[in-house]
Design a protein around this motif. Structure first.
Motif, PDB file in Angstrom:
ATOM      1  N   SER A   5       0.820  -1.223   0.000  1.00  0.00           N
ATOM      2  CA  SER A   5       0.000   0.000   0.000  1.00  0.00           C
ATOM      3  C   SER A   5       0.848   1.264   0.000  1.00  0.00           C
ATOM      4  O   SER A   5       0.398   2.328  -0.436  1.00  0.00           O
ATOM      5  CB  SER A   5      -0.939   0.007   1.211  1.00  0.00           C
ATOM      6  N   ARG A   6       2.095   1.160   0.478  1.00  0.00           N
ATOM      7  CA  ARG A   6       2.955   2.337   0.517  1.00  0.00           C
ATOM      8  C   ARG A   6       3.269   2.865  -0.875  1.00  0.00           C
ATOM      9  O   ARG A   6       3.560   4.046  -1.048  1.00  0.00           O
ATOM     10  CB  ARG A   6       4.271   2.002   1.231  1.00  0.00           C
ATOM     11  N   ILE A   7       3.219   1.991  -1.898  1.00  0.00           N
ATOM     12  CA  ILE A   7       3.578   2.412  -3.247  1.00  0.00           C
ATOM     13  C   ILE A   7       2.617   3.466  -3.755  1.00  0.00           C
ATOM     14  O   ILE A   7       2.993   4.419  -4.451  1.00  0.00           O
ATOM     15  CB  ILE A   7       3.620   1.198  -4.196  1.00  0.00           C
ATOM     16  N   TRP A   8       1.332   3.339  -3.398  1.00  0.00           N
ATOM     17  CA  TRP A   8       0.334   4.300  -3.875  1.00  0.00           C
ATOM     18  C   TRP A   8       0.478   5.630  -3.143  1.00  0.00           C
ATOM     19  O   TRP A   8       0.278   6.698  -3.739  1.00  0.00           O
ATOM     20  CB  TRP A   8      -1.058   3.717  -3.697  1.00  0.00           C
ATOM     21  N   VAL A   9       0.815   5.573  -1.858  1.00  0.00           N
ATOM     22  CA  VAL A   9       1.087   6.812  -1.123  1.00  0.00           C
ATOM     23  C   VAL A   9       2.302   7.516  -1.711  1.00  0.00           C
ATOM     24  O   VAL A   9       2.310   8.737  -1.903  1.00  0.00           O
ATOM     25  CB  VAL A   9       1.311   6.513   0.378  1.00  0.00           C
ATOM     26  N   GLY A  10       3.336   6.749  -2.039  1.00  0.00           N
ATOM     27  CA  GLY A  10       4.530   7.326  -2.638  1.00  0.00           C
ATOM     28  C   GLY A  10       4.250   7.941  -3.998  1.00  0.00           C
ATOM     29  O   GLY A  10       4.745   9.039  -4.304  1.00  0.00           O
ATOM     30  N   TYR A  11       3.449   7.264  -4.812  1.00  0.00           N
ATOM     31  CA  TYR A  11       3.077   7.816  -6.117  1.00  0.00           C
ATOM     32  C   TYR A  11       2.332   9.140  -5.957  1.00  0.00           C
ATOM     33  O   TYR A  11       2.614  10.127  -6.659  1.00  0.00           O
ATOM     34  CB  TYR A  11       2.207   6.822  -6.888  1.00  0.00           C
ATOM     35  N   LYS A  12       1.364   9.158  -5.058  1.00  0.00           N
ATOM     36  CA  LYS A  12       0.579  10.380  -4.845  1.00  0.00           C
ATOM     37  C   LYS A  12       1.477  11.524  -4.400  1.00  0.00           C
ATOM     38  O   LYS A  12       1.395  12.643  -4.939  1.00  0.00           O
ATOM     39  CB  LYS A  12      -0.493  10.127  -3.779  1.00  0.00           C
ATOM     40  N   ASN A  13       2.341  11.262  -3.423  1.00  0.00           N
ATOM     41  CA  ASN A  13       3.236  12.316  -2.931  1.00  0.00           C
ATOM     42  C   ASN A  13       4.176  12.815  -4.027  1.00  0.00           C
ATOM     43  O   ASN A  13       4.369  14.028  -4.195  1.00  0.00           O
ATOM     44  CB  ASN A  13       4.053  11.799  -1.746  1.00  0.00           C
ATOM     45  N   THR A  14       4.765  11.886  -4.780  1.00  0.00           N
ATOM     46  CA  THR A  14       5.721  12.284  -5.813  1.00  0.00           C
ATOM     47  C   THR A  14       5.055  13.090  -6.920  1.00  0.00           C
ATOM     48  O   THR A  14       5.629  14.063  -7.421  1.00  0.00           O
ATOM     49  CB  THR A  14       6.405  11.040  -6.408  1.00  0.00           C
ATOM     50  N   ILE A  15       3.844  12.708  -7.301  1.00  0.00           N
ATOM     51  CA  ILE A  15       3.126  13.476  -8.329  1.00  0.00           C
ATOM     52  C   ILE A  15       2.845  14.889  -7.837  1.00  0.00           C
ATOM     53  O   ILE A  15       3.028  15.876  -8.576  1.00  0.00           O
ATOM     54  CB  ILE A  15       1.817  12.756  -8.716  1.00  0.00           C
ATOM     55  N   ILE A  16       2.437  15.022  -6.575  1.00  0.00           N
ATOM     56  CA  ILE A  16       2.173  16.358  -6.009  1.00  0.00           C
ATOM     57  C   ILE A  16       3.451  17.180  -5.957  1.00  0.00           C
ATOM     58  O   ILE A  16       3.488  18.343  -6.387  1.00  0.00           O
ATOM     59  CB  ILE A  16       1.551  16.230  -4.601  1.00  0.00           C
ATOM     60  N   TYR A  17       4.534  16.576  -5.449  1.00  0.00           N
ATOM     61  CA  TYR A  17       5.802  17.303  -5.346  1.00  0.00           C
ATOM     62  C   TYR A  17       6.335  17.685  -6.739  1.00  0.00           C
ATOM     63  O   TYR A  17       6.882  18.778  -6.912  1.00  0.00           O
ATOM     64  CB  TYR A  17       6.849  16.451  -4.621  1.00  0.00           C
ATOM     65  N   THR A  18       6.173  16.782  -7.699  1.00  0.00           N
ATOM     66  CA  THR A  18       6.702  17.038  -9.037  1.00  0.00           C
ATOM     67  C   THR A  18       5.936  18.157  -9.734  1.00  0.00           C
ATOM     68  O   THR A  18       6.531  19.076 -10.312  1.00  0.00           O
ATOM     69  CB  THR A  18       6.642  15.758  -9.886  1.00  0.00           C
ATOM     70  N   VAL A  19       4.609  18.104  -9.674  1.00  0.00           N
ATOM     71  CA  VAL A  19       3.790  19.116 -10.360  1.00  0.00           C
ATOM     72  C   VAL A  19       3.961  20.482  -9.707  1.00  0.00           C
ATOM     73  O   VAL A  19       4.263  21.484 -10.378  1.00  0.00           O
ATOM     74  CB  VAL A  19       2.309  18.693 -10.361  1.00  0.00           C
ATOM     75  N   LEU A  20       3.798  20.544  -8.386  1.00  0.00           N
ATOM     76  CA  LEU A  20       3.935  21.832  -7.690  1.00  0.00           C
ATOM     77  C   LEU A  20       5.371  22.343  -7.760  1.00  0.00           C
ATOM     78  O   LEU A  20       5.602  23.543  -7.969  1.00  0.00           O
ATOM     79  CB  LEU A  20       3.499  21.688  -6.231  1.00  0.00           C
ATOM     80  N   GLY A  62      14.148  16.006 -12.182  1.00  0.00           N
ATOM     81  CA  GLY A  62      14.835  16.209 -10.902  1.00  0.00           C
ATOM     82  C   GLY A  62      13.924  15.958  -9.717  1.00  0.00           C
ATOM     83  O   GLY A  62      14.319  15.296  -8.743  1.00  0.00           O
ATOM     84  N   HIS A  63      12.693  16.476  -9.773  1.00  0.00           N
ATOM     85  CA  HIS A  63      11.743  16.254  -8.676  1.00  0.00           C
ATOM     86  C   HIS A  63      11.317  14.791  -8.606  1.00  0.00           C
ATOM     87  O   HIS A  63      11.166  14.237  -7.510  1.00  0.00           O
ATOM     88  CB  HIS A  63      10.504  17.140  -8.859  1.00  0.00           C
ATOM     89  N   TRP A  64      11.117  14.159  -9.764  1.00  0.00           N
ATOM     90  CA  TRP A  64      10.654  12.765  -9.764  1.00  0.00           C
ATOM     91  C   TRP A  64      11.706  11.837  -9.156  1.00  0.00           C
ATOM     92  O   TRP A  64      11.373  10.903  -8.443  1.00  0.00           O
ATOM     93  CB  TRP A  64      10.323  12.330 -11.189  1.00  0.00           C
TER      94      TRP A  64
END
Length: 283
Positions: free
Chosen positions: A56-71, A194-196
């Protein structure tokens, strides 16, 4: 024909390692390690991907990384583009001094401990904003963008706009940016990748696991998988199980972490090709 063959050969050299990782991630690890997997998968199995996506941690990590990358990419461009435009204007007298200060930071910095103490005093540790705010401008990208504005926007263009009553803000927003899609795409891609791929920020400044990016989650999966693989030496069913599937998870992690960025590239490829010519002589 010679050029075509040479280009095809170079393409194979570049593309085959990625292709091998893909087929190795769905092949029997024993066959991979003995060199029997070269052109197509053998002993097909999706066990590695099942183990990764069942966590389940993989989906939390994906969500966080997408937010950090876009913002993060949006904030990077928000600071980099106006700064590069200002530093490219010859009428701005302080631009050489400011550019020197920017370039100075490329060679000298305070180091890890002073940087950590500063970010801690700013209250950004254990916060999503530590991925976005402290490193808003990359000096290398700033130099690329400034060079583009200097070489690709003729001064006559600004003079003509100025005669029509256009200010610097209007010129930047209505003329400079629409003509700068190539450099925006190139610099944006640099910031995006770089963010990803950023794991060091999460490793140093984040303690709350719900805020960790995808790279940290994948790192933890790899470490757990390494411990799991070391059980192969104990023999028995567990040992054979570990030995057979350990590398599948490793290769699967590589695909999971790189595939989203590879899917983004084709959409900005045409701008990226134009951006390669930044600063070149135009006919």
């Amino acid at each position: 024909m010679v050029i075509f063959i040479l280009c095809a050969f170079v393409f194979l050299i570049v593309a085959y390692p990625l292709y091998f990782v893909i087929i190795a991630s769905v092949s029997d690890s024993t066959l991979v390690s003995t060199g029997q997997v070269t052109l197509y998968p053998k002993g097909f199995s999706l066990f590695g991907y099942k183990e990764i996506f069942n966590d389940s941690r993989i989906w939390v990590g994906y969500k966080n990384t997408i937010i950090y990358t876009v913002l993060g990419t949006a904030v990077n461009l928000l600071f980099t583009l106006p700064a590069a435009y200002v530093l490219s204007r010859p009428e701005f007298k302080a631009r050489r001094a400011l550019m020197f200060i920017f370039v100075f930071t490329m060679f000298f910095n305070g180091g890890l401990i002073p940087t950590y103490l500063l970010i801690k005093e700013l209250g950004l540790t254990n916060s999503m904003w530590v991925f976005i705010l402290p490193f808003s401008v990359n000096v290398f990208n700033l130099i690329i963008t400034r060079t583009f504005f200097e070489t690709s926007l003729p001064k006559e263009l600004f003079e003509a706009a100025q005669m029509d009553g256009c200010s610097h803000f209007q010129f930047f927003g209505k003329i400079a940016l629409p003509l700068s899609k190539a450099v925006i795409s190139v610099v944006g891609l640099y910031y995006l990748v770089g963010h990803w791929n950023d794991f060091f920020t999460g490793l140093i400044y984040i303690r709350d696991y719900s805020l960790q990016p995808l790279q940290i989650v994948l790192r933890d999966i790899l470490l757990a998988n390494q411990v799991f693989a070391e059980g192969a030496g104990s023999g028995g069913a567990a040992g054979g199980y570990a030995q057979k599937y350990a590398d599948q998870i490793k290769y699967g992690v590589i695909i999971v972490s790189t595939l989203p960025i590879l899917l983004v590239y084709p959409f900005i490829q045409k701008y990226f090709e134009k951006g390669v010519m930044i600063g070149s002589v135009k006919g």
